[in-house]
Design an enzyme around this catalytic site. Structure first.
Site, PDB file in Angstrom:
ATOM      1  N   ASP A  12      -6.198   0.755   0.702  1.00  0.00           N
ATOM      2  CA  ASP A  12      -6.296   1.094   2.117  1.00  0.00           C
ATOM      3  C   ASP A  12      -7.680   0.691   2.609  1.00  0.00           C
ATOM      4  OD1 ASP A  12      -7.989   2.962   1.008  1.00  0.00           O
ATOM      5  OD2 ASP A  12      -7.008   4.715   1.892  1.00  0.00           O
ATOM      6  N   LYS A  37       0.834  -1.201   0.000  1.00  0.00           N
ATOM      7  CA  LYS A  37       0.000   0.000   0.000  1.00  0.00           C
ATOM      8  C   LYS A  37       0.874   1.258   0.000  1.00  0.00           C
ATOM      9  CE  LYS A  37      -1.455   2.289   3.446  1.00  0.00           C
ATOM     10  NZ  LYS A  37      -2.033   2.810   4.701  1.00  0.00           N
TER      11      LYS A  37
END
Length: 237
Positions: free
Chosen positions: A157, A139
């Site tokens: 996320d 991420k």
């Protein structure tokens, strides 16, 4: 009844999504582009290193709070060389408002030392290198690549995962699997902007506890909206 077993990473990478799902995902992307034409990374930064640090600090913290903290942090530790030699107590004091400051300080010290020792103080511009840095996962790496290096990437996320499931684009919980599934649905050139648009929508409209379905601009495309007729994605049997 067939069980809904989550895909493995390998399964997700190998399977081709249904054409109808791909079309709907891309239609959602186009609609979000109209709703959020100025969608962008909301973390303040001037260099790839500053974006990397800010992204690490954003875990379990709002971008607004991170942006309040980073000017003071970067004034003291502007680059990897400076942060690699930081006094831990001083670093923790500077980042304390972002929460989980001891763990974050450990990550920042570790990744800074990695960058200095292995990359001459410069943040690497490849995913396979970024994820070897201490405290950096896919991420964080995709945020840095997409915004600091112009390399397309999908950032999964909490907002992205929640909306992807609500929109019926996945049934999976594993962020890596969700990322691979979305990569197969959205055009590569759109990956970074798709991430910004979805995150904007998750923060402003499709909130975790109380989504504003009645005011949602893309409700007609969402299988989770009241009275929806759109079919969600299904896991393989």
């Amino acid at each position: 009844m067939a069980s809904r077993t989550p895909l493995t990473v390998a399964d997700a990478a190998m399977q081709s999504p249904p054409v109808s799902l791909t079309r709907r995902a891309r239609a959602v992307n186009r609609a979000l582009a109209e709703v959020y034409p100025d969608a962008h990374c909301e973390l303040d930064y001037e260099t790839p290193f500053q974006l990397l640090v800010a992204t690490v600090l954003s875990a379990q913290c709002t971008d607004v709070r991170v942006n309040q903290v980073t000017p003071g942090l970067f004034a003291v530790y502007p680059d990897a060389h400076a942060l690699a030699g930081a006094d831990r107590d001083r670093l923790e004091a500077l980042i304390k408002p972002t929460g989980f400051y001891r763990a974050k300080a450990e990550s920042l010290l570790g990744l800074s030392r990695d960058i200095v020792e292995r990359y001459d103080g410069e943040v690497p511009g490849r995913l396979k290198d970024l994820v070897t840095l201490r405290g950096v996962g896919r991420k964080t790496a995709n945020v840095v690549l997409g915004n600091a290096f112009g390399v397309p990437g999908i950032t999964v996320d909490t907002h992205m995962g929640r909306l992807a499931r609500r929109l019926g684009l996945t049934v999976n919980e594993d962020p890596v699997v969700v990322e691979r599934e979305l990569m197969a649905l959205i055009e590569r050139r759109e990956w970074t902007l798709w991430s910004h648009r979805v995150i904007f929508h998750g923060r402003r409209r499709c909130k975790a506890r109380k989504p504003e379905c009645g005011q949602c601009e893309i409700a007609a495309m969402c299988p989770s909206a009241p009275g929806a007729r759109t079919r969600p994605a299904s896991a393989p049997s």
